[in-house]
Design a protein around this motif. Structure first.
Motif, PDB file in Angstrom:
ATOM      1  N   LEU A 126       0.803  -1.219   0.000  1.00 38.27           N
ATOM      2  CA  LEU A 126       0.000   0.000   0.000  1.00 38.27           C
ATOM      3  C   LEU A 126       0.840   1.276   0.000  1.00 38.27           C
ATOM      4  O   LEU A 126       0.286   2.373  -0.011  1.00 38.27           O
ATOM      5  N   GLY A 127       2.169   1.140   0.028  1.00 35.46           N
ATOM      6  CA  GLY A 127       3.035   2.309  -0.063  1.00 35.46           C
ATOM      7  C   GLY A 127       3.685   2.756   1.222  1.00 35.46           C
ATOM      8  O   GLY A 127       4.350   3.796   1.261  1.00 35.46           O
ATOM      9  N   PHE A 128       3.532   1.991   2.286  1.00 34.22           N
ATOM     10  CA  PHE A 128       4.212   2.318   3.540  1.00 34.22           C
ATOM     11  C   PHE A 128       5.692   1.962   3.407  1.00 34.22           C
ATOM     12  O   PHE A 128       6.049   1.005   2.722  1.00 34.22           O
ATOM     13  N   THR A 129       6.534   2.722   4.085  1.00 36.40           N
ATOM     14  CA  THR A 129       7.977   2.515   4.091  1.00 36.40           C
ATOM     15  C   THR A 129       8.423   2.110   5.488  1.00 36.40           C
ATOM     16  O   THR A 129       7.967   2.704   6.476  1.00 36.40           O
ATOM     17  N   VAL A 130       9.328   1.148   5.578  1.00 39.49           N
ATOM     18  CA  VAL A 130       9.872   0.735   6.870  1.00 39.49           C
ATOM     19  C   VAL A 130      10.831   1.814   7.360  1.00 39.49           C
ATOM     20  O   VAL A 130      11.774   2.184   6.665  1.00 39.49           O
ATOM     21  N   MET A 131      10.565   2.310   8.560  1.00 38.20           N
ATOM     22  CA  MET A 131      11.419   3.313   9.181  1.00 38.20           C
ATOM     23  C   MET A 131      12.366   2.669  10.185  1.00 38.20           C
ATOM     24  O   MET A 131      13.478   3.144  10.392  1.00 38.20           O
ATOM     25  N   GLU A 132      11.897   1.580  10.806  1.00 35.04           N
ATOM     26  CA  GLU A 132      12.705   0.936  11.839  1.00 35.04           C
ATOM     27  C   GLU A 132      12.282  -0.520  12.006  1.00 35.04           C
ATOM     28  O   GLU A 132      11.098  -0.838  12.022  1.00 35.04           O
ATOM     29  N   ASP A 133      13.260  -1.386  12.094  1.00 41.30           N
ATOM     30  CA  ASP A 133      13.060  -2.804  12.403  1.00 41.30           C
ATOM     31  C   ASP A 133      13.159  -2.899  13.921  1.00 41.30           C
ATOM     32  O   ASP A 133      14.184  -2.557  14.498  1.00 41.30           O
ATOM     33  N   CYS A 134      12.078  -3.319  14.575  1.00 37.48           N
ATOM     34  CA  CYS A 134      12.016  -3.270  16.042  1.00 37.48           C
ATOM     35  C   CYS A 134      11.934  -4.661  16.662  1.00 37.48           C
ATOM     36  O   CYS A 134      11.363  -5.580  16.081  1.00 37.48           O
ATOM     37  N   LEU A 135      12.460  -4.770  17.846  1.00 38.77           N
ATOM     38  CA  LEU A 135      12.307  -5.960  18.668  1.00 38.77           C
ATOM     39  C   LEU A 135      11.642  -5.471  19.953  1.00 38.77           C
ATOM     40  O   LEU A 135      12.261  -4.792  20.766  1.00 38.77           O
ATOM     41  N   VAL A 136      10.337  -5.778  20.103  1.00 42.43           N
ATOM     42  CA  VAL A 136       9.577  -5.282  21.252  1.00 42.43           C
ATOM     43  C   VAL A 136       9.467  -6.358  22.318  1.00 42.43           C
ATOM     44  O   VAL A 136       9.508  -7.552  22.021  1.00 42.43           O
ATOM     45  N   ASP A 137       9.329  -5.921  23.543  1.00 38.49           N
ATOM     46  CA  ASP A 137       9.198  -6.830  24.679  1.00 38.49           C
ATOM     47  C   ASP A 137       7.764  -6.791  25.176  1.00 38.49           C
ATOM     48  O   ASP A 137       7.260  -5.743  25.572  1.00 38.49           O
ATOM     49  N   ILE A 138       7.107  -7.935  25.121  1.00 40.02           N
ATOM     50  CA  ILE A 138       5.751  -8.058  25.648  1.00 40.02           C
ATOM     51  C   ILE A 138       5.779  -9.163  26.702  1.00 40.02           C
ATOM     52  O   ILE A 138       6.062 -10.318  26.380  1.00 40.02           O
ATOM     53  N   LYS A 139       5.540  -8.781  27.934  1.00 37.30           N
ATOM     54  CA  LYS A 139       5.538  -9.737  29.047  1.00 37.30           C
ATOM     55  C   LYS A 139       6.828 -10.560  29.102  1.00 37.30           C
ATOM     56  O   LYS A 139       6.811 -11.753  29.365  1.00 37.30           O
ATOM     57  N   GLY A 140       7.943  -9.916  28.804  1.00 40.37           N
ATOM     58  CA  GLY A 140       9.243 -10.580  28.865  1.00 40.37           C
ATOM     59  C   GLY A 140       9.595 -11.410  27.645  1.00 40.37           C
ATOM     60  O   GLY A 140      10.630 -12.069  27.610  1.00 40.37           O
ATOM     61  N   VAL A 141       8.766 -11.368  26.617  1.00 40.89           N
ATOM     62  CA  VAL A 141       9.005 -12.131  25.384  1.00 40.89           C
ATOM     63  C   VAL A 141       9.271 -11.141  24.254  1.00 40.89           C
ATOM     64  O   VAL A 141       8.563 -10.144  24.108  1.00 40.89           O
ATOM     65  N   LYS A 142      10.283 -11.410  23.453  1.00 38.84           N
ATOM     66  CA  LYS A 142      10.661 -10.530  22.349  1.00 38.84           C
ATOM     67  C   LYS A 142       9.885 -10.891  21.074  1.00 38.84           C
ATOM     68  O   LYS A 142       9.795 -12.061  20.708  1.00 38.84           O
TER      69      LYS A 142
END
Length: 166
Positions: A126-142
């Motif tokens: 749809l034309g979105f561009t990746v600005m950042e590749d992220c590793l998020v932490d949810i309840k201690g899980v990446k």
């Protein structure tokens, strides 16, 4: 058809969120990651409060909610999920295009999202561009996701004539 959340929609929305993560998200994330992202059963009270606050767009077909998308007033797409049996039918594309159009009509110059591994290809298409590749932490899980943005380039593409909304 795309419409705004109505009181009582939270039950279907909670189930869509739960099923989308455990049935679609599991294609890219392991069981531990899916369980960190969504509990083992839908939390209806959480979704009731959330939906009353966020007022998501919902896509319907024959009175059945097929998907939903939360759009914050600053142009941030918070949640965007589809009922698994309706994936790859263009429903999420219509919801995202509706969100973009809504942002432009409200004088915003960009739309942002943190897209999952599964959703990233749709947003790119749809034309979105990746600005950042992220590793998020949810309840201690990446979990990996991608901060993406869509900048206002072709406003004519997103006119009310192209996307039905009631």
């Amino acid at each position: 058809m795309i419409r705004i959340f109505q009181h009582g929609d939270h039950i279907e929305i909670a189930e869509i969120f739960f099923r989308a993560i455990h049935e679609i998200g599991s294609e890219a994330y392991n069981k531990e990651q899916c369980l960190a992202w969504s509990d083992r059963i839908p939390d209806y009270e959480h979704w009731k409060s959330r939906c009353e606050l966020k007022k998501p767009f919902v896509s319907t077909e024959k009175r059945e909610i097929t998907g939903f998308l939360e759009l914050d007033s600053n142009g941030h797409i918070d949640c965007a999920y589809i009922k698994p049996e309706f994936k790859r039918r263009g429903i999420m594309t219509k919801l995202v295009e509706h969100a973009i159009q809504t942002c432009f009509e409200n004088k915003l110059d960009k739309v942002v999202v943190e897209a999952s591994i599964c959703a990233k290809p749709l947003f790119e298409k749809l034309g979105f561009t990746v600005m950042e590749d992220c590793l998020v932490d949810i309840k201690g899980v990446k979990l990996r996701n991608y901060k993406m943005e869509f900048l206002k380039k072709h406003p004519a593409k997103f006119s009310r004539a192209n996307t039905p909304c009631l």
